[in-house]
Design a protein around this motif. Structure first.
Motif, PDB file in Angstrom:
ATOM      1  N   ARG A 196       4.199  -4.099   7.924  1.00 56.11           N
ATOM      2  CA  ARG A 196       3.723  -3.414   6.717  1.00 56.11           C
ATOM      3  C   ARG A 196       4.597  -2.177   6.500  1.00 56.11           C
ATOM      4  N   CYS A 224      -4.209  -3.577   9.652  1.00 57.25           N
ATOM      5  CA  CYS A 224      -3.947  -2.898   8.386  1.00 57.25           C
ATOM      6  C   CYS A 224      -5.248  -2.772   7.599  1.00 57.25           C
ATOM      7  N   ALA A 225      -5.415  -1.649   6.903  1.00 55.97           N
ATOM      8  CA  ALA A 225      -6.606  -1.479   6.050  1.00 55.97           C
ATOM      9  C   ALA A 225      -6.645  -2.537   4.950  1.00 55.97           C
ATOM     10  N   ALA A 237      -2.325   2.280   9.276  1.00 58.11           N
ATOM     11  CA  ALA A 237      -1.572   3.303   8.555  1.00 58.11           C
ATOM     12  C   ALA A 237      -1.444   4.618   9.329  1.00 58.11           C
ATOM     13  N   TYR A 284      -4.809   5.129   1.047  1.00 58.87           N
ATOM     14  CA  TYR A 284      -5.617   4.798   2.232  1.00 58.87           C
ATOM     15  C   TYR A 284      -6.927   5.566   2.249  1.00 58.87           C
TER      16      TYR A 284
HETATM   17 MO   LIG Z   1      -1.647  -0.797   6.645  1.00 59.15          MO
END
Ligand SMILES: [Mo]
Ligand SMILES: Nc1nc2c(c(=O)[nH]1)N[C@H]1C(S)=C(S)[C@@H](COP(=O)(O)O)O[C@H]1N2
Length: 361
Positions: free
Chosen positions: A39, A86-87, A197, A222
């Motif tokens: 990412r 990852c979010a 992140a 985020y």
């Molecule tokens: Mo992410």
């Protein structure tokens, strides 16, 4: 040149963003380097490891400038198996509810588990002398992202308690290999239990601060916004910054849309819960959640890593949907409906895992 398997699902080639197909993730507890998702928010920076330095500053009693050799010589090497998530993992489930323009439709592969080795952030902060007023620790990477206006280096921050807890690593190895360029070489942060992140790659600066980072990716992006907010609402600092990962799970095999034989069917997947939570159970249903049976947890409990699971279900000819949900150590479980979770940036989808199968007679 990416060092990734050829069947990666590539969401963007510049900057490179890709996840492995479901079936590839289930193969091993530690995700192979060529299979681990990537990412990126900007181009991968080219850093000369011999000239690279880590700067530690802000609210510390002595600022530090450290080469890789300094880091290795001055601090004990530590190793941890950590799941990064990852979010935006599983965002495709939210997009199916309502479109999320400008955000990649990640499937369940924006997560993976690696054996990370490096030094402890806590040890480095101790050596710099973290001031009492330093409530947050900020990380700044070397890559510049044009998602921010004006373009900005990728950055993040974590609260002091987490920064000193010992498990946060400054990693230079991944699965016993030198950290690959795509994953942040020569040095990256690994924040176990937090959204991916916060694990800043290509780390250049650590800044001890009185408040959380004003970096775009902490202060504006985020963030979990209310469902009815404008996607740009984060630009004014609305919503809450995402940190710890909520309990989540997905089904990795059989693949969504697969045709299978009637009778006994093995279903496999992963389950993960962030920060101070851990997975205690996974349930699987072939009746849309009307009845559940308990899956077997394949991997032993490991403080910061996912647990893969498997279950046998009986399926009869025709279309069938398999559903799975995990429970964590605080007795929290996953919500049924992604519509209840929908948010303008498409983060933190932990709705029940679902795959639709055709069962041959
Ligand atoms: Mo992410
Ligand atoms: N410097 C920098 N660090 C970064 C990013 C980035 O774009 N630049 N992406 C973050 C995000 S959103 C995630 S999910 C993880 C992904 O790590 P990976 O690419 O090694 O899987 O890195 C994080 N660290």
């Amino acid at each position: 040149m990416t060092g990734k398997r050829t069947d990666m699902i590539v969401h963007d080639s510049e900057p490179y963003n890709a996840e492995p197909p479901r079936g590839a993730l289930v193969q091993s507890r530690l995700t192979a380097l060529d299979t681990f998702y990537v990412r990126n928010h900007g181009p991968i920076p080219e850093l000369d490891p011999t000239r690279w330095r880590l700067e530690v500053g802000g609210l510390v009693s002595s600022e530090l400038t450290l080469s890789l050799a300094d880091l290795r010589a001055s601090f004990t090497e530590r190793e941890l198996d950590v799941t990064l998530q990852c979010a935006g993992n599983r965002r495709e489930g939210l997009i199916a509810v309502r479109d999320i323009p400008g955000e990649a439709p990640w499937g369940p592969g924006a997560t993976g588990t690696a054996r990370w080795a490096g030094v402890s952030l806590g040890d480095v902060l101790e050596s710099a002398g973290l001031a009492e007023g330093a409530s947050h620790v900020e990380f700044i990477g070397a890559d510049v992202s044009s998602e921010a206006e004006p373009p900005e280096r990728f950055g993040a921050s974590i609260p002091r308690r987490k920064a000193l807890a010992g498990e946060v690593l400054l990693a230079f190895k991944m699965n016993d290999e030198p950290l690959p360029a795509a994953h942040g070489a020569p040095l990256r942060v690994v924040v176990p239990g937090y959204i991916g992140a916060r694990s800043v790659k290509w780390l250049q600066r650590i800044v001890a601060r009185a408040s959380s980072s004003e970096n775009f990716f902490q202060a504006r992006s985020y963030r979990l916004l209310p469902g009815d907010a404008d996607a740009d609402a984060g630009l004014t600092g609305a919503g809450v910054p995402l940190g710890a990962v909520a309990v989540n799970a997905d089904i990795l095999t059989p693949d969504d849309g697969a045709e299978v034989q009637a009778g006994s069917l093995e279903v496999r997947g992963y389950a993960f819960a962030g920060d101070d939570r851990h997975v205690i159970r996974v349930d699987v249903s072939s009746t849309g959640g009307g009845s559940w049976s308990e899956a077997e947890l394949i991997d032993e409990p490991s403080r910061w890593a996912w647990r893969r699971w498997r279950a046998q279900v009986i399926v009869a000819p025709g279309p069938v949907e398999i559903v799975a949900r995990a429970w964590d150590s605080a007795a929290a479980t996953q919500p049924d409906d992604p519509a209840q979770l929908w948010n303008p940036k498409g983060y933190a989808n932990n709705a029940w895992a679902r795959v639709s199968l055709r069962v041959a007679g």
